[in-house]
Design an enzyme around this catalytic site. Structure first.
Site, short mmCIF file in Angstrom:
data_model
loop_
_atom_site.label_atom_id
_atom_site.label_comp_id
_atom_site.label_asym_id
_atom_site.label_seq_id
_atom_site.Cartn_x
_atom_site.Cartn_y
_atom_site.Cartn_z
CE LYS A 37 -10.96 7.56 -3.58
NZ LYS A 37 -11.16 6.15 -3.31
NE ARG A 131 -15.58 0.61 -1.59
CZ ARG A 131 -14.92 1.47 -2.36
NH1 ARG A 131 -13.64 1.27 -2.64
NH2 ARG A 131 -15.51 2.53 -2.87
CE1 TYR A 263 22.24 -3.35 -0.91
CE2 TYR A 263 20.43 -2.14 -1.90
CZ TYR A 263 21.45 -2.22 -0.98
OH TYR A 263 21.68 -1.18 -0.13
CG MET A 311 15.06 3.19 0.85
SD MET A 311 15.51 3.34 2.57
CE MET A 311 15.13 1.74 3.20
C1 LIG Z 1 -17.21 6.22 -3.61
C2 LIG Z 1 -16.28 6.62 -4.70
N1 LIG Z 1 -16.73 7.43 -5.67
C3 LIG Z 1 -15.94 7.84 -6.69
C4 LIG Z 1 -14.63 7.43 -6.77
C5 LIG Z 1 -13.79 7.89 -7.93
O1 LIG Z 1 -13.54 6.83 -8.80
P1 LIG Z 1 -12.63 7.05 -10.10
O2 LIG Z 1 -11.29 7.44 -9.58
O3 LIG Z 1 -12.62 5.72 -10.75
O4 LIG Z 1 -13.27 8.13 -10.89
C6 LIG Z 1 -14.11 6.58 -5.79
C7 LIG Z 1 -12.73 6.11 -5.90
O5 LIG Z 1 -12.34 5.07 -5.51
C8 LIG Z 1 -14.96 6.16 -4.73
O6 LIG Z 1 -14.52 5.37 -3.76
#
Ligand SMILES: Cc1ncc(COP(=O)(O)O)c(C=O)c1O
Length: 365
Positions: A37, A131, A263, A311
């Protein structure tokens, strides 16, 4: 075209090394899902997932539908689990791209079921993160959760494949809360088994748990930050940083006592000094709070950052080295640990890696 500003080197061989380290640690019975992700924590999700897929990885996870579609459209064929909520109106993409959606309530599952497409899903259980997922914070919550799972699993257009929870502090020395989350999850699994409710793939462990909670691997682990090599100082398994960031010297100059830099005029030399301007700023992800605090590395020598972060530029003090326009300096990498910047910013590697901005080209080797 040659790069004249900041760039990130992404070492795919280290990514694969880290993935294989996790595989070795969890053993043959447990799958390793690669969490890609947020553009693979800033490393480039397509390149990273491709490299892992051709080397045997069969499970990926992302936060959103758009991240999942990006992977599919770029040739990733293995399973992709979406951790976050997908709007029901977008259901068509879940089936078209053969994605696995996280289901977090009966109401959401019923809405997805209206779509009359076969949609694959895992159920998320909230055992303490507060969450997302079905609420199971104490044994008294068990039966309502079981009833909800039973109702979700009856929905004819949805295809149940697995169940998971997420730990709040698996990377901390105090194990009690994590153990308790796991106990609640196990209580649920035991009850599902007792009632002959198929459990599918069960998964709970993130990187912290992979390293510190070997009793919690189950059928699959979700490897995120460890895949990218962090935190390599605390890990009892060897991990290698995957990303290094470098930038170029824009220009150098001599400044005099009483001159000020950048700055807000927050830096003034005590005597004549050589300084260099570096082509990185907060628009590249270099945090403005590093003003007057951080250092860069050139030929094993430290170059202290002076004055406010702009920046597109920062300035550094050039003391013992002969640094010229166009030369490269290391922002973080093998010679300067990312953890140093984490300490200055009171943050975690995740945040700094994810914040390396879009205008920083990633070079893969
Ligand atoms: C549902 C879930 N599983 C696994 C992970 C992976 O966690 P990590 O990066 O601490 O291994 C995340 C990351 O935030 C997550 O949201």
């Amino acid at each position: 075209m040659l790069i004249d500003r900041t760039y990130a080197k992404v070492h795919l061989d280290n990514l694969l090394y880290n993935y294989n380290q996790a595989k070795k640690k969890v053993g043959k019975k447990t799958k390793v899902l690669a969490v890609v992700k947020a553009d693979a924590y800033g490393h480039g999700s397509v390149k990273c997932a491709k490299h892992l897929e051709i080397n045997g990885c069969e499970n990926f996870a992302v936060a959103s539908l758009t991240e999942a579609i990006e992977l599919r459209e770029n040739g990733i064929t293995k399973d992709i689990l979406i951790f976050g909520r997908t709007r029901v109106e977008n259901y068509i993409y879940l089936s078209k791209y053969d994605l696995i959606q996280t289901v977090y309530s009966l109401e959401y599952a019923e809405a997805l079921n209206q779509c009359k497409q076969k949609i694959r899903y895992h159920i998320n259980i909230d055992t303490g993160m507060s969450r997302f997922g079905l609420y199971l914070h104490a044994p008294r919550d068990l039966m309502p959760v079981i009833n909800e799972i039973k109702a979700i699993k009856k929905l004819p257009n949805l295809k149940y494949e697995g169940i998971y929870t997420h730990f709040a502090n698996s990377d901390e020395a105090d194990r009690e809360f994590c153990d308790n989350q796991y106990k609640l999850f196990q209580l649920l699994i035991d009850e599902m088994n007792h009632l002959n409710i198929e459990t599918g793939i069960k998964h709970v462990a993130n990187s912290g748990a992979i390293v510190s909670h070997p009793d919690k691997y189950l059928d699959m682990v979700r490897f995120g930050i460890g895949l990218y090599g962090y935190p390599h100082d605390r890990m009892p398994i060897d991990l290698k940083p995957v990303m290094e960031v470098y930038s170029h010297v824009t220009s150098t100059r001599y400044i005099k006592k009483d001159d000020t830099v950048s700055y807000g005029r927050l830096y003034s030399p005590e005597e004549n000094e050589k300084i260099a301007t570096i082509a990185i700023g907060y628009a590249d992800g270099y945090n403005r709070l590093l003003t007057n605090k951080d250092y860069l590395v050139y030929q094993n020598k430290k170059l202290p950052v002076i004055g406010r972060v702009c920046m597109d530029a920062i300035m550094v003090k050039v003391e013992e080295v002969d640094l010229k326009d166009g030369e490269e300096v290391e922002i973080f990498g093998f010679n300067k640990p990312l953890e140093y910047m984490c300490k200055l910013l009171n943050t975690i590697p995740y945040e700094i890696l994810c914040n390396v901005s879009k205008r920083v080209p990633r070079l893969y080797d």
